[in-house]
Design a protein around this motif. Structure first.
Motif, PDB file in Angstrom:
ATOM      1  N   TYR A 162       0.859  -1.191   0.000  1.00 13.60           N
ATOM      2  CA  TYR A 162       0.000   0.000   0.000  1.00 13.60           C
ATOM      3  C   TYR A 162       0.891   1.235   0.000  1.00 13.60           C
ATOM      4  N   TYR A 163       0.401   2.287  -0.658  1.00 12.85           N
ATOM      5  CA  TYR A 163       1.131   3.552  -0.750  1.00 12.85           C
ATOM      6  C   TYR A 163       0.320   4.676  -0.130  1.00 12.85           C
ATOM      7  N   PHE A 164       1.043   5.642   0.418  1.00 15.46           N
ATOM      8  CA  PHE A 164       0.436   6.872   0.937  1.00 15.46           C
ATOM      9  C   PHE A 164       0.775   8.005  -0.023  1.00 15.46           C
ATOM     10  N   LYS A 165      -0.238   8.800  -0.369  1.00 19.43           N
ATOM     11  CA  LYS A 165      -0.061   9.873  -1.373  1.00 19.43           C
ATOM     12  C   LYS A 165       0.642  11.091  -0.756  1.00 19.43           C
ATOM     13  N   THR A 166       1.879  10.894  -0.374  1.00 20.37           N
ATOM     14  CA  THR A 166       2.671  12.016   0.163  1.00 20.37           C
ATOM     15  C   THR A 166       2.770  13.145  -0.851  1.00 20.37           C
ATOM     16  N   SER A 167       2.842  12.775  -2.122  1.00 22.15           N
ATOM     17  CA  SER A 167       3.020  13.774  -3.191  1.00 22.15           C
ATOM     18  C   SER A 167       1.901  14.810  -3.213  1.00 22.15           C
ATOM     19  N   ALA A 168       0.722  14.431  -2.737  1.00 19.16           N
ATOM     20  CA  ALA A 168      -0.414  15.356  -2.750  1.00 19.16           C
ATOM     21  C   ALA A 168      -0.186  16.558  -1.837  1.00 19.16           C
ATOM     22  N   PHE A 169       0.784  16.425  -0.920  1.00 19.24           N
ATOM     23  CA  PHE A 169       1.000  17.489   0.072  1.00 19.24           C
ATOM     24  C   PHE A 169       2.313  18.244  -0.130  1.00 19.24           C
ATOM     25  N   SER A 170       3.011  17.939  -1.225  1.00 21.17           N
ATOM     26  CA  SER A 170       4.337  18.548  -1.441  1.00 21.17           C
ATOM     27  C   SER A 170       4.312  20.064  -1.322  1.00 21.17           C
ATOM     28  N   GLU A 171       3.395  20.692  -2.042  1.00 22.42           N
ATOM     29  CA  GLU A 171       3.397  22.164  -2.092  1.00 22.42           C
ATOM     30  C   GLU A 171       3.029  22.751  -0.732  1.00 22.42           C
ATOM     31  N   ASN A 172       2.067  22.156  -0.056  1.00 24.31           N
ATOM     32  CA  ASN A 172       1.661  22.657   1.266  1.00 24.31           C
ATOM     33  C   ASN A 172       2.782  22.499   2.287  1.00 24.31           C
TER      34      ASN A 172
END
Length: 504
Positions: A162-172
């Motif tokens: 399973y993966y966690f979408k860390t990339s979704a929070f890069s900019e924040n």
């Protein structure tokens, strides 16, 4: 959160080895901040604990013919013993095998999944079991396929995770770091991490197949997978204060005011951890305080070199206060430091024994000799506290200690200059000498009381002894020396000299 509540955390070490000097630094830096905040009237929660899951633990347990649970039950006490030995004023100790933590981590997983931040995919790449960390192809290539911390080759893995979408929070996350909403101290570590994430954060694997990782928190709803140890471990900072089921408790203390970590785990705490918090709709910690490593004589400590040094080598012989003093003053709070026995004994005998210990002894004896132990009214010392407070608030604790030593040295110089023993001799003939002597000794006692207040976060037992000696207005007879001289690793300059034939 009210202004009277504060929360500080330390990283939780694996229990597959004995605690070392890096763990001691975590605990001591957090303890200094905690004691300082308490002095200023705040109620502080101070978390410590241990990470008890993962393959490293399972492998170590198997090598000793134990179950993982029996092994961690036997090992976690080593860390609690070190915390007690270092006189650390922690309020909480978490084990990641605690039932509350396990169920809270499963709740966190379910919340991340429900929000759409977890998905299943195949991982193919490099992994270091020593770090319990996945590494990129670029990182593996830069290190020639060998982990620099463990000197072991990376493993090539191909497995469904399973993966966690860390990339979704890069900019924040980038904005939070750049704006100091989540402040990384020191500044150069902040720049390092921003450079590391300049191309954005990558999604991270947050599970392993049970056949490859049996010892860990089961993934809710999928018996074939076990949670990756970092997702489990990072969650401890909120589960230990009651997340999610004790809202009055955790909401009073979260977000953490300070999270103390070593430089080697910054990327987990500045990347994965804030992404998890954002996905859970929780505020970010206010400060990540990143300390460096301690070298011995300029070389990295290593088992193979046999150059390690730790509390057990120092505390039984010199005391915990000397240990705290050296590593809090002579190791920069925000950078790497160095230890040698020569440096340590010079600091112990010169700064603790001579500068401070002799000063306290000298002032106490003069009050005994000249005023029958009665101080009179010790005036409030007027030394400028501004620089000390500035360094404490900016997490430069070693520089705050330098400020304390400036006051100690200036008081030594003052006594040499005004020579109270000469003033005492004039009392029979000079009617003003008695009052002058009283003023000198009262000023010295007042200054030492201020020193004891400033020392309290760093050396609480020493601070208490100085306070007890002078605060009542009457100095007790025969005060014992605070730091009797010791030369266990370096030549004693007081020893008789011998000539070439060995005669004295």
């Amino acid at each position: 959160m009210t202004k009277q509540h504060a929360y500080i955390t330390t990283a939780i070490p694996y229990v597959n080895g004995l605690p070392h000097i890096g763990h001691a630094m975590d605990y001591m830096l957090a303890d200094v901040w905690t004691r300082y905040q308490r002095q200023n009237g705040r109620e502080v929660r101070f978390q410590t604990g241990v990470d008890e899951h993962g393959n490293k633990i399972a492998a170590k347990a198997a090598s000793q013919n134990q179950t993982p649970q029996a092994y961690v039950d036997q090992m976690h006490g080593n860390f609690q013993n070190m915390i007690a030995e270092l006189n650390i004023s922690a309020t909480d100790f978490i084990r990641t095998t605690d039932p509350h933590h396990v169920s809270a981590v499963q709740y966190i997983w379910q919340k991340l999944a429900a929000a759409g931040y977890i998905y299943k995919s195949t991982y193919e790449g490099w992994y270091c079991q020593g770090c319990e960390a996945f590494v990129t192809d670029k990182e593996a290539a830069e290190n020639n396929g060998i982990c620099p911390d463990h000197q072991s080759p990376y493993q090539r893995l191909s497995e469904e995770n399973y993966y966690f979408k860390t990339s979704a929070f890069s900019e924040n996350i980038r904005q939070a770091i750049e704006s100091n909403k989540m402040k990384i101290v020191p500044e150069f570590r902040k720049k390092e991490f921003l450079e590391l994430m300049k191309d954005g954060l990558k999604d991270v694997s947050i599970s392993r197949p049970r056949k490859n990782l049996s010892w860990g928190v089961p993934v809710p709803g999928d018996d074939t997978q076990v949670m990756y140890v970092w997702l489990d471990a990072l969650s401890n900072y909120i589960t230990v204060i009651g997340y999610p089921d004790r809202p009055e408790e955790w909401q009073a203390f979260w977000p953490a005011n300070v999270q103390v970590i070593g430089k080697d785990i910054l990327r987990f705490h500045a990347g994965i951890w804030p992404a998890m918090l954002m996905a859970l709709d929780l505020p970010l910690p206010k400060v990540l305080l990143v300390h460096g490593f301690i070298n011995v004589g300029g070389a990295k400590m290593s088992k193979s070199l046999g150059n390690g040094v730790g509390p057990a080598d120092i505390i039984p012989h010199y005391g915990v206060e000397a240990f705290r003093y050296y590593f809090l003053r002579h190791v920069p709070t925000q950078d790497d430091g160095d230890f040698t026995w020569e440096k340590f004994e010079a600091a112990y005998n010169g700064e603790l024994g001579n500068d401070l210990g002799n000063l306290v002894q000298r002032v106490a004896k003069m009050v005994q000799s000249y005023q029958a132990g009665v101080i009179g009214d010790a005036p409030q010392a007027e030394h400028d506290m501004g620089p000390y407070r500035h360094f404490m608030e900016s997490f430069a604790f070693n520089q705050a200690m330098d400020e304390i030593w400036q006051i100690i040295r200036s008081l030594n110089q003052y006594i040499e200059r005004v020579q109270p023993w000469q003033v005492a001799k004039k009392r029979a003939k000079d009617p003003e000498a008695e009052a002058h002597l009283g003023e000198i000794l009262a000023y010295a006692c007042g200054t030492l009381l201020q020193v004891s207040d400033m020392l309290r976060p760093f050396m609480p037992q020493t601070a208490e002894k100085i306070h007890d000696m002078f605060a009542s207005g009457v100095v007790p007879p025969e005060p014992t020396p605070l730091f009797p001289r010791k030369y266990l690793h370096t030549p004693d300059p007081r020893a008789p000299k011998t000539d070439a034939q060995g005669s004295k």
